[in-house]
Write an enzyme that holds these catalytic residues in place. Sequence first.
Site, PDB file in Angstrom:
ATOM      1  CG  ASP A 327      14.370 -39.635 107.376  1.00  0.00           C
ATOM      2  OD1 ASP A 327      14.870 -40.521 106.664  1.00  0.00           O
ATOM      3  OD2 ASP A 327      14.907 -38.531 107.577  1.00  0.00           O
ATOM      4  CD  GLU A 358      16.390 -44.000 107.709  1.00  0.00           C
ATOM      5  OE1 GLU A 358      17.049 -44.337 106.732  1.00  0.00           O
ATOM      6  OE2 GLU A 358      16.302 -42.815 108.068  1.00  0.00           O
TER       7      GLU A 358
END
Length: 647
Positions: A327, A358
Amino acid sequence: MNDNNFFNYSREFDDRFRYDGKDLGVRCAEGRTVFKVWSPFAESVELRLYRDAAAQPVLKREMQNRQRGIWEQEFQESLHGMYYDYLVRSGGKEVRTADPYAVSCSCNGEKSMVLDLRLTDPPGFSLDSAPPKGQEQIIYELHIKDFSYDENSGIPQKLRGKYKAFTVAGEDGTEPVCIRHLKELGITHVHLLPFFDYGSVDEAGDGSQFNWGYDPYNYNVPEGSYATDPQDGAVRVRECKEMIQALHAMGIRVVMDVVYNHTYRTDSWLQRMAPGYYYRHMEDGSLANGSDCGNDIAAGRAMADNYIADSVLYWAREYHIDGFRFDLMGLLTVELMNRIRRELDEEFGVGEKLMYGEPWSAFSSPMEEGMKPALKENASYLDNGIGIFSDDTRDAIKGSVFQEKEPGFVNGGSDLEQRILHAVTGWKDGGACFVPKSCEQIINYVSAHDNFSLWDKLVLSMHRGTVDFTEPYEDVMAANKLAAFIYFTCQGSLFMQAGEEFGRTKFGEDNSYCSAPEINMLRWEQAARFGDLVEYYKGLIRLRKSLPGLCDKSPAAAQRVTQKRIYRDGVVSFRVDNKTAYGREEWEELLIVYNASPHSYTLELPQAEGGGWTILADGSGTDCRKSAAESVEIEGRSGMMLARGAS
Ligand code: CA
């Protein structure tokens, strides 16, 4: 240290205090239990043991100070099943804390738990192994509670929304609806939204609470609300392993969504063990907030990096996790990501464990000197085998995730032909603000838990006024199929949100992170009603796996794509070299056409030796083999894949 716990970090501090041992936390096995913590500012540390997590301690013991901020205590007996915490004393203050390295905890995570981990293995777990890794990875993003919460899931009520839902068996063909769907779809990896212990759901509650889980509390402990008994910390560990074992038995690998960029509260166990050390601060002493969650873990410092790397390796080793999704990876560093890649490769084999993340952050965050954030613009510094989500591909296909009405290529956008043709080669030929090292780095997708589901985005951008999200609008259905057809024919890896294959709706909610489970859950009645779309996806998955020209993960993958053409607004084509070094492939070359315009388009086919062109997929089916004439009619809002054999 001041009142904000601001800590003036320096490399010299790390040189003096860093501890690279792999034995932090508690080791409990074979009649011996060793407690070890890193608390460099502590003047003394007291260990407290509990038989019952809610009662008074049954034993208190001062920890012994070792070098480099390490505190240790050893018992010549197994303390399996005991709960514990620490009192950390410094500057006349005393702070209670649980163990950041704990392997389990009490209900809601307040106290840590000692486990002899071998005693938590379900039967057969030592023999559990992942199914063999195929040429292609097709990742299916799933939330544990979403999967089986629906009463139409086929899972008995007491197991709905739990780890154990994945273990509900049946003969082939008689399994619960949700299990059968998962097995038959053809995906290779299930990527589970966070299931480390997170803080936002009351584990003692009635089960009606929901959260995506991006609020880490105990990093190395499974979340308790997915266990049938959150009170006994051994149960969550065993049931989480049972889930992974069951997925492996279905032929599916398991990816864990990990959130090392911030913690649920700044007053975390890490903070209590080493105030100020684990968080980034701005020059004025305030907390950095690149995560938009109130704090940023200070990746780039020795003990923060050790913590993150050790945690990843722990899950891979103890739970047999096959991959990790990071994340807000842009808040971590290129150096740390490459280190984790290296450590996973050394222990489990090169590329055996997936890694992707990400490549962005909510806001910028101050990095330690000389460190590069793992952002998209630094993709070429990331080692092979570290993937990045491609927001460029996503937005080119369906439009902005932030502007609900803004269309992409498939839903009425204009001037996107060139971008779509860049997406096809994984942006390796430019066209974006970065150039990846290879297509293999690129994760192609059009929907994830964040933002609108694909279906909702298409409905909102294609229909005005009052809409019914459960209505199978013909134009939306066509756009959905085309969107899938496009990313399934791009070079790189593939990722989809669970339910995308049956028009999953969140009724127009774009940020459902704590919405009711009824909004978030997969609706299995809809999976049946949208069966035609499900079949379309299944065919795409089969097709993709069968075509070496699209599965190529080598640095040469981009060069397989040739003869890119734009015919008119919304109509493009390209060819893909489908040959392999072995020469045993059925099809030598692919011709792929996207028609995003509402009108059909007639394409004169080029000459093809070896029996002409065969249609492998079009707007209505992805499992066909139809001989093509000299020209083909590509319907409005549809894709077509043609193939020719050896010449
Ligand atoms: Ca929890």
